[in-house]
Design an enzyme around this catalytic site. Structure first.
Site, PDB file in Angstrom:
ATOM      1  N   GLU A  81      65.632  52.000  32.894  1.00  0.00           N
ATOM      2  CA  GLU A  81      65.984  50.622  32.403  1.00  0.00           C
ATOM      3  C   GLU A  81      67.399  50.317  33.249  1.00  0.00           C
ATOM      4  OE1 GLU A  81      66.077  50.091  28.211  1.00  0.00           O
ATOM      5  OE2 GLU A  81      64.103  49.808  28.195  1.00  0.00           O
ATOM      6  N   GLU A 109      57.017  52.401  28.967  1.00  0.00           N
ATOM      7  CA  GLU A 109      57.375  52.241  27.245  1.00  0.00           C
ATOM      8  C   GLU A 109      56.638  50.928  26.723  1.00  0.00           C
ATOM      9  OE1 GLU A 109      61.709  52.330  26.332  1.00  0.00           O
ATOM     10  OE2 GLU A 109      61.830  53.904  27.806  1.00  0.00           O
TER      11      GLU A 109
HETATM   12  C1  BGP Z   1      64.242  51.367  25.593  1.00  0.00           C
HETATM   13  C2  BGP Z   1      64.995  52.693  25.951  1.00  0.00           C
HETATM   14  C3  BGP Z   1      64.459  53.903  24.999  1.00  0.00           C
HETATM   15  C4  BGP Z   1      63.914  53.347  23.573  1.00  0.00           C
HETATM   16  C5  BGP Z   1      63.432  51.986  23.369  1.00  0.00           C
HETATM   17  C6  BGP Z   1      63.191  51.539  22.086  1.00  0.00           C
HETATM   18  O1  BGP Z   1      65.348  50.428  25.888  1.00  0.00           O
HETATM   19  O2  BGP Z   1      64.578  53.093  27.330  1.00  0.00           O
HETATM   20  O3  BGP Z   1      65.323  54.795  24.926  1.00  0.00           O
HETATM   21  O4  BGP Z   1      64.877  54.007  22.394  1.00  0.00           O
HETATM   22  O5  BGP Z   1      64.098  51.213  24.276  1.00  0.00           O
HETATM   23  O6  BGP Z   1      64.521  51.113  21.636  1.00  0.00           O
HETATM   24  P1  BGP Z   1      65.126  51.416  20.181  1.00  0.00           P
HETATM   25  O7  BGP Z   1      65.198  52.803  20.419  1.00  0.00           O
HETATM   26  O8  BGP Z   1      66.512  50.720  20.119  1.00  0.00           O
HETATM   27  O9  BGP Z   1      64.305  50.918  19.101  1.00  0.00           O
END
Ligand code: BGP
Length: 482
Positions: free
Chosen positions: A175, A377
């Site tokens: 990201e 993701e």
């Molecule tokens: C993305 C990241 C991840 C992950 C995901 C979910 O932005 O790359 O590392 O954590 O989001 O977000 P969160 O964990 O805040 O729910």
């Protein structure tokens, strides 16, 4: 309608949220090792000096370090052929500044990759996923310093030299575009030298944020060029946090505002990584925010030479954009955004929008001449309840199954639209620490982990209903969505 043969199905994790063993075998401290947990209303606290009464969720996380064999066996049981994971920079270079890597750290990943291959799973590796060595914050104020370009290069080169025979696909930075927002100052660019306080209270100037991001873009391109020159079989990808938005209304002012935001947040970085130079709108964007960047002719050459082979992104939700200051706001991944009256949201306020995935897959494919894309993701954070039925632990999670089914349907439509989609990795296929809030109770997994926000739990793993659903889905290459 079918996914192509050889489509990659699996899940995605990040070392800092998953591995634990934060100081084992020579590992150094990273930025998340200095962060406490929060919740939906409480931003995470960053401690320059650790507080002995505080709990730092990444320290133990869910201890993949000592459970990797069990976990990878569970992934294989679901039928995965790919596992997206990241390497903890501080396992390899504990302060980020050593001349020589830490062999114990490298040896750990050798074991993990060998275990994956023994199960017919190929690892897809993010080289840097939100785990900057904290020592680089203390010495350099993170990515603000150009010195980080070479320090990252040394680390990335070490990873490629060691693992190019075991890993086919690499992503440089997770990201990367998050660095352009204040939200990225902590996890992404590490602009927190001397800072103690909450994540919500770190404000850096636009010039600082965009310079740190520029340094990362150059570092990424430099490593990609090295990989292309040295290991022709390695495929190098980017990773964009796809912050997808629509204009709230057809008022041209809303449409224009949305175009500007989409350009800044999403296309700005990916245009550089795909095309090798900043986009035409960059000059005005910099001027309007008073951004003055140090971009050398050598940087421009590196950016031009280090373009990506495939484009990957995270996709969770969409928001709307309006010029009306009273438009209702919702939360979302890494940022807030406008409410959409047509969408429902998760308990954390992220609006669920499978159709948006089809829309943006098509937009990315159109913009970049149908280069290979991968959704690395996608997922839904939810509270799960464990119940005992006939003496067995069960977790019924129809909400997660619905989310998965609808997004896979949308991808199938996109493939039919002509999008060159190579794979899909669900975020957090096993419950891990949340990046945004540091919580455990915000669960994404198909596999439940007995670990709680107060640090308790025996870490045992249990299959949720969604585990069996995903298994069936993969066995039919995305056809069986019943
Ligand atoms: C993305 C990241 C991840 C992950 C995901 C979910 O932005 O790359 O590392 O954590 O989001 O977000 P969160 O964990 O805040 O729910």
């Amino acid at each position: 309608m079918a996914f192509p043969k050889g489509f990659l199905w699996g899940g995605a994790t990040a070392a800092n949220q998953y591995e634990g063993a934060w100081d084992a075998d020579g590992k150094g401290a990273s930025v998340p090792d200095h962060m406490r947990g929060g919740d939906i209303n409480t931003p995470r606290q960053i401690d320059e000096k650790w507080d002995s009464n505080a709990l730092y969720p990444s320290w133990e996380a869910i201890d993949f370090y000592h459970h990797y064999e069990e976990d990878i066996a569970l992934f294989a049981e679901m039928g995965w052929n790919v596992f997206r994971m990241s390497i903890n920079w501080t396992r390899i270079f504990p302060t980020g500044m050593e001349e020589e890597p830490n062999e114990a750290g490298l040896a750990f990943y050798d074991k993990v990759f060998d275990c994956c291959h023994a199960h017919g799973i190929e690892p897809l590796v993010t080289i840097s996923h939100y785990e900057l060595p904290y020592a680089l914050v203390e010495k350099y104020d993170g990515w603000l310093s150009r010195d980080l370009i070479d320090l990252f290069f040394r680390y990335g080169k070490t990873v490629l030299d060691r693992f190019h025979n075991k890993v086919r696909h690499f992503l440089t930075f997770n990201e990367i575009n998050v660095g352009l927002m204040d939200m990225g100052n902590t996890l992404s660019t590490g602009l927190i030298k001397g800072f103690t306080g909450t994540m919500a209270n770190i404000h850096r100037t636009p010039t600082e944020r965009f310079q740190a991001l520029h340094n990362q873009l150059v570092a990424s391109a430099k490593l990609i060029k090295y990989a292309h020159d040295t290991y022709p079989n390695a495929k190098m990808g980017n990773m964009i946090c796809f912050l997808s938005t629509y204009a709230l209304t057809c008022n041209p002012a809303d449409v224009l505002a949305n175009q500007a935001l989409m350009r800044e947040r999403n296309w700005y970085c990916s245009d550089v990584q795909v095309r090798g130079h900043y986009p035409l709108f960059a000059k005005r964007l910099w001027a309007e925010q008073g951004i003055e960047l140090d971009i050398t002719p050598e940087d421009e050459k590196i950016l031009a030479e280090g373009t990506i082979d495939f484009y990957t992104f995270s996709y969770y939700q969409t928001n709307t954009v309006s010029v009306d200051p009273n438009a209702e706001q919702m939360s979302g991944n890494m940022t807030m955004g406008g409410k959409n009256p047509y969408l429902k949201a998760t308990e954390w306020g992220w609006q669920i929008d499978p159709t948006g995935l089809r829309i943006f897959l098509n937009e990315i494919a159109d913009r970049y001449d149908n280069m290979p894309l991968m959704v690395v993701e996608n997922g839904m954070g939810a509270f799960d309840e464990v119940i005992i039925e006939d003496g067995v632990e069960r977790i019924h999670d129809p909400y997660r199954i619905d989310y998965l089914r609808e997004h896979v349907k949308a991808m199938r439509e996109a493939v039919d639209d002509g999008v060159n989609l190579m794979g899909y990795t669900w975020w957090g296929p096993i419950d891990v620490v949340s990046a945004g809030t540091g919580e455990m109770r915000k669960r994404y997994g198909f596999i439940y982990v007995d670990k709680h926000d107060d640090g308790t739990g025996d870490l045992h793993r249990a299959r949720k209903d969604s585990f069996y659903f995903y298994k069936k889905l993969i066995a039919s290459n995305g056809d069986d969505l019943a």
